[in-house]
Design a protein around this motif. Structure first.
Motif, PDB file in Angstrom:
ATOM      1  N   GLU A 161       8.655 -29.956 -52.483  1.00  0.00           N
ATOM      2  CA  GLU A 161       9.068 -28.928 -53.434  1.00  0.00           C
ATOM      3  C   GLU A 161       8.975 -29.448 -54.875  1.00  0.00           C
ATOM      4  O   GLU A 161       9.185 -30.641 -55.124  1.00  0.00           O
ATOM      5  CB  GLU A 161      10.509 -28.497 -53.131  1.00  0.00           C
ATOM      6  CG  GLU A 161      10.658 -27.831 -51.768  1.00  0.00           C
ATOM      7  CD  GLU A 161      12.105 -27.723 -51.307  1.00  0.00           C
ATOM      8  OE1 GLU A 161      13.007 -28.196 -52.057  1.00  0.00           O
ATOM      9  OE2 GLU A 161      12.343 -27.192 -50.212  1.00  0.00           O
ATOM     10  N   PRO A 162       8.665 -28.565 -55.837  1.00  0.00           N
ATOM     11  CA  PRO A 162       8.577 -28.983 -57.244  1.00  0.00           C
ATOM     12  C   PRO A 162       9.840 -29.690 -57.742  1.00  0.00           C
ATOM     13  O   PRO A 162       9.756 -30.652 -58.506  1.00  0.00           O
ATOM     14  CB  PRO A 162       8.349 -27.653 -57.992  1.00  0.00           C
ATOM     15  CG  PRO A 162       7.683 -26.765 -56.982  1.00  0.00           C
ATOM     16  CD  PRO A 162       8.308 -27.135 -55.658  1.00  0.00           C
ATOM     17  N   GLU A 163      11.013 -29.208 -57.314  1.00  0.00           N
ATOM     18  CA  GLU A 163      12.272 -29.820 -57.755  1.00  0.00           C
ATOM     19  C   GLU A 163      12.377 -31.264 -57.253  1.00  0.00           C
ATOM     20  O   GLU A 163      12.831 -32.157 -57.971  1.00  0.00           O
ATOM     21  CB  GLU A 163      13.473 -29.014 -57.258  1.00  0.00           C
ATOM     22  CG  GLU A 163      14.793 -29.565 -57.786  1.00  0.00           C
ATOM     23  CD  GLU A 163      16.009 -28.855 -57.209  1.00  0.00           C
ATOM     24  OE1 GLU A 163      17.032 -28.842 -57.888  1.00  0.00           O
ATOM     25  OE2 GLU A 163      15.917 -28.341 -56.069  1.00  0.00           O
ATOM     26  N   THR A 164      11.934 -31.496 -56.012  1.00  0.00           N
ATOM     27  CA  THR A 164      11.969 -32.848 -55.447  1.00  0.00           C
ATOM     28  C   THR A 164      11.099 -33.781 -56.282  1.00  0.00           C
ATOM     29  O   THR A 164      11.494 -34.909 -56.592  1.00  0.00           O
ATOM     30  CB  THR A 164      11.463 -32.845 -53.993  1.00  0.00           C
ATOM     31  OG1 THR A 164      12.283 -31.972 -53.215  1.00  0.00           O
ATOM     32  CG2 THR A 164      11.487 -34.245 -53.389  1.00  0.00           C
ATOM     33  N   TYR A 165       9.920 -33.311 -56.656  1.00  0.00           N
ATOM     34  CA  TYR A 165       9.013 -34.113 -57.475  1.00  0.00           C
ATOM     35  C   TYR A 165       9.646 -34.439 -58.831  1.00  0.00           C
ATOM     36  O   TYR A 165       9.611 -35.587 -59.288  1.00  0.00           O
ATOM     37  CB  TYR A 165       7.696 -33.365 -57.681  1.00  0.00           C
ATOM     38  CG  TYR A 165       6.771 -34.030 -58.673  1.00  0.00           C
ATOM     39  CD1 TYR A 165       6.102 -35.208 -58.361  1.00  0.00           C
ATOM     40  CD2 TYR A 165       6.594 -33.484 -59.950  1.00  0.00           C
ATOM     41  CE1 TYR A 165       5.263 -35.824 -59.281  1.00  0.00           C
ATOM     42  CE2 TYR A 165       5.758 -34.093 -60.871  1.00  0.00           C
ATOM     43  CZ  TYR A 165       5.102 -35.262 -60.532  1.00  0.00           C
ATOM     44  OH  TYR A 165       4.283 -35.880 -61.443  1.00  0.00           O
ATOM     45  N   GLN A 166      10.253 -33.454 -59.462  1.00  0.00           N
ATOM     46  CA  GLN A 166      10.847 -33.670 -60.779  1.00  0.00           C
ATOM     47  C   GLN A 166      12.006 -34.661 -60.707  1.00  0.00           C
ATOM     48  O   GLN A 166      12.153 -35.537 -61.577  1.00  0.00           O
ATOM     49  CB  GLN A 166      11.330 -32.338 -61.361  1.00  0.00           C
ATOM     50  CG  GLN A 166      11.710 -32.416 -62.836  1.00  0.00           C
ATOM     51  CD  GLN A 166      10.564 -32.907 -63.706  1.00  0.00           C
ATOM     52  OE1 GLN A 166       9.422 -32.487 -63.544  1.00  0.00           O
ATOM     53  NE2 GLN A 166      10.860 -33.828 -64.623  1.00  0.00           N
ATOM     54  N   ILE A 167      12.814 -34.550 -59.668  1.00  0.00           N
ATOM     55  CA  ILE A 167      13.928 -35.482 -59.482  1.00  0.00           C
ATOM     56  C   ILE A 167      13.388 -36.901 -59.288  1.00  0.00           C
ATOM     57  O   ILE A 167      13.921 -37.872 -59.840  1.00  0.00           O
ATOM     58  CB  ILE A 167      14.802 -35.060 -58.274  1.00  0.00           C
ATOM     59  CG1 ILE A 167      15.553 -33.764 -58.588  1.00  0.00           C
ATOM     60  CG2 ILE A 167      15.785 -36.164 -57.903  1.00  0.00           C
ATOM     61  CD1 ILE A 167      16.226 -33.134 -57.386  1.00  0.00           C
TER      62      ILE A 167
END
Length: 292
Positions: A161-167
């Motif tokens: 997920e995009p959020e996982t990548y950003q984190i």
């Protein structure tokens, strides 16, 4: 966005210990787990020595070192990682072992915990499929030695997920690292370029073009490399070099990635480099001596 405070690390070898050290120094609570309890104790001792060297260099204060060690805790089982916000696998470069780890640890983690692998070559998409959370799964490939090297390759699987990548990016940067994004192809960026170079150096030795000393000297002085390719192969571990070459050869089906037969022979002999005392150099004496 998830606020990461505690990090679980599975695998207390050279990479796991290095990742644990930089996480503790950055202020994270770190739980270190390994199947072998003695490996965890050895890793904690190694980290303590590393911090003491930084004190000697005046890079950190004694209070900094004490605080970092205070954030490190041994974890007896995967269940002890249940409250971690992020769990990083740093086990041996073997796909089946890694899949088994992710399958077993997933059931103990809270739903919003992120899983990461420090794999240097294996498909993140395949590893993620072995977990219960492909969307919260990512590759965090630290370079060796972790406390010294500034790069972390970040690799998204097809379901990440995009959020996982950003984190993951923000987490790596919080450790003082610089990130580079790689797509999920065999060996990613660094090892897709580096490991075939080492394999080619071994072919150069195998075909008699140059000796161990000549090849390493040529690359150090002719290409301004800090270490020669054969010396670097010994440092990485020749079993790891072979595993990555095989991953490239199998995954890309290109003959240019064929592992050198001499590399295979060294691994078969158990001459894996520094960690076993012999590789392309013999490390058992006062100074390394070429074995060919």
């Amino acid at each position: 966005m998830t606020n990461i405070k505690s990090v679980g690390i599975i695998g207390a070898g050279q990479m796991g210990a290095g990742i644990a050290q930089v996480c503790a120094q950055a202020g994270y609570t770190v739980l270190l787990h390994d199947q072998k309890v003695e490996a965890v104790h050895a890793a904690l001792e190694k980290i303590n020595k590393g911090l003491n060297r930084l004190i000697e260099k005046e890079a950190i204060t004694p209070d900094d070192a004490k605080a970092s060690m205070g954030r490190l805790q041994p974890a007896a089982s995967a269940h002890d990682l249940k409250d971690c916000d992020l769990v990083i696998e740093a086990a041996t470069e073997n796909e089946e072992i890694k899949k088994a780890i992710f399958k077993s640890v997933s059931e103990h983690l809270k739903p919003d915990a992120i899983l990461a692998s420090n794999t240097s070559s294996i498909s993140i998409t395949r590893l993620a499929a072995a977990s219960d959370r492909p969307g919260k799964f990512i590759g965090l490939h630290f370079m060796n030695p972790v406390p010294v090297m500034k790069l972390v390759e970040i690799i998204r699987g097809i379901a990440t997920e995009p959020e996982t990548y950003q984190i993951a990016v923000e987490f790596a940067q919080s450790l003082g690292k610089i990130t580079a994004n790689s797509e999920d192809y065999p060996a990613f960026i660094v090892n897709r370029i580096l490991i075939p170079m080492i394999n080619e150096a071994i072919y150069t030795l195998y075909e008699g073009v140059g000796t161990v000393d000549a090849i390493d000297t040529a690359l150090k002085l002719g290409a301004n490399h800090p270490m020669g390719p054969l010396e670097l192969g010994d440092f990485i571990g020749l079993d790891t070099v072979l595993a990555i070459m095989e991953m490239l050869h199998d995954g890309l089906a290109d003959s240019k990635y064929r592992p050198c037969p001499l590399l295979v022979k060294y691994v078969e002999a158990g001459w894996l480099g520094r960690k076993t005392g012999r590789g392309f150099y013999d490390y058992r004496g006062e100074k390394p001596v070429p074995t060919r």
